[in-house]
Design a protein around this motif. Structure first.
Motif, mmCIF file in Angstrom:
data_model
loop_
_atom_site.group_PDB
_atom_site.id
_atom_site.type_symbol
_atom_site.label_atom_id
_atom_site.label_comp_id
_atom_site.label_asym_id
_atom_site.label_seq_id
_atom_site.Cartn_x
_atom_site.Cartn_y
_atom_site.Cartn_z
ATOM 1 N N ALA A 1 14.287 107.575 -1.519
ATOM 2 C CA ALA A 1 13.514 107.363 -0.294
ATOM 3 C C ALA A 1 12.946 105.952 -0.243
ATOM 4 O O ALA A 1 12.999 105.275 0.790
ATOM 5 C CB ALA A 1 12.390 108.397 -0.202
ATOM 6 N N VAL A 2 12.420 105.467 -1.351
ATOM 7 C CA VAL A 2 11.861 104.109 -1.403
ATOM 8 C C VAL A 2 12.958 103.078 -1.176
ATOM 9 O O VAL A 2 12.790 102.108 -0.438
ATOM 10 C CB VAL A 2 11.147 103.878 -2.757
ATOM 11 C CG1 VAL A 2 10.812 102.421 -2.953
ATOM 12 C CG2 VAL A 2 9.881 104.718 -2.831
ATOM 13 N N LEU B 1 13.829 102.935 2.523
ATOM 14 C CA LEU B 1 12.790 102.245 3.289
ATOM 15 C C LEU B 1 12.867 100.743 3.089
ATOM 16 O O LEU B 1 12.742 99.968 4.045
ATOM 17 C CB LEU B 1 11.410 102.762 2.878
ATOM 18 C CG LEU B 1 11.034 104.146 3.410
ATOM 19 C CD1 LEU B 1 9.712 104.602 2.800
ATOM 20 C CD2 LEU B 1 10.931 104.129 4.917
ATOM 21 N N CYS C 1 15.896 99.362 5.090
ATOM 22 C CA CYS C 1 15.601 99.276 6.527
ATOM 23 C C CYS C 1 14.677 98.103 6.823
ATOM 24 O O CYS C 1 14.889 97.350 7.778
ATOM 25 C CB CYS C 1 14.970 100.577 7.019
ATOM 26 S SG CYS C 1 16.129 101.950 7.038
ATOM 27 N N GLY C 2 13.662 97.929 6.000
ATOM 28 C CA GLY C 2 12.739 96.813 6.185
ATOM 29 C C GLY C 2 13.445 95.476 6.045
ATOM 30 O O GLY C 2 13.191 94.534 6.791
#
Length: 199
Positions: free
Chosen positions: A66-67, A70, A73-74
């Motif tokens: 999950a990290v 993220l 995407c960032g």
């Protein structure tokens, strides 16, 4: 002689002699010691903590994925913003253009090259049947031009150039491998804008 007829009415009394206990009987005797830990069978499933390290690794793995998503995407969003900001303003804005009509009249066939919408390179068509006509939006500041070359059989061909609906030039080629060209100059984008404001 004693009367044993009433013996069945007396309760059976056992005499406890500690020396006579076997190991099996002593194990069955109750003790006053506290149990060392809770019985796992009595622990509810919801509160039971797994001691298996693989179970904990699965949870950490899910968090790590999950990290990573993220962060990816960032990174893409940041790259898109920075890439747009680094782009020169001239490239982002569309360059104004002028409509140019190239036309070649005559009979037979010819090789034709002309300045296209790119403004920097010529587009070429070979052995094209005449008459031929092409309308192109040429960027301001560049020079629209059309070159005509006749074939071995010769003949006659004439080129015409029209910019923004106004006839600019006409030229003629004759004979075997005869050549001609029609060209013009387009104003720079700034000069064109100032001319439009003056009118």
């Amino acid at each position: 002689m004693p009367d044993f007829s009433e013996a069945w009415r007396l309760p059976n009394v056992m005499v406890y002699n500690p020396g006579e206990l076997t190991s099996t009987e002593s194990a069955a005797m109750p003790t006053t010691e506290e149990p060392e830990g809770p019985d796992e069978s009595e622990t509810p499933d919801a509160t039971r903590v797994s001691s298996n390290p693989d179970d904990r690794r699965i949870d950490r793995g899910g968090i790590a994925v999950a990290v990573a998503l993220l962060l990816a995407c960032g990174g893409l969003v940041t790259y898109g913003v920075l890439d747009t900001e680094d782009e020169p303003a001239g490239k982002r804005a569309t360059t104004p253009t002028a409509e140019v009509v190239y036309e070649v009249l005559g009979e037979g066939a010819a090789d034709i090259s002309y300045r296209g919408a790119d403004g920097d390179k010529a587009d070429v068509v070979t052995n094209v049947g005449l008459p031929w006509k092409k309308t192109v939006s040429v960027p301001l500041g560049s020079s629209p031009i059309v070159n005509v070359t006749l074939g071995e059989k010769g003949g006659t061909a004439s080129c015409t150039l029209t910019v923004r609906g106004k006839h600019v030039q006409r030229a003629t080629a004759t004979g075997a491998f005869g050549r001609t060209a029609c060209s013009s100059e387009l104003p720079a984008p700034e000069a064109s804008a100032s001319l439009g404001e003056a009118q």
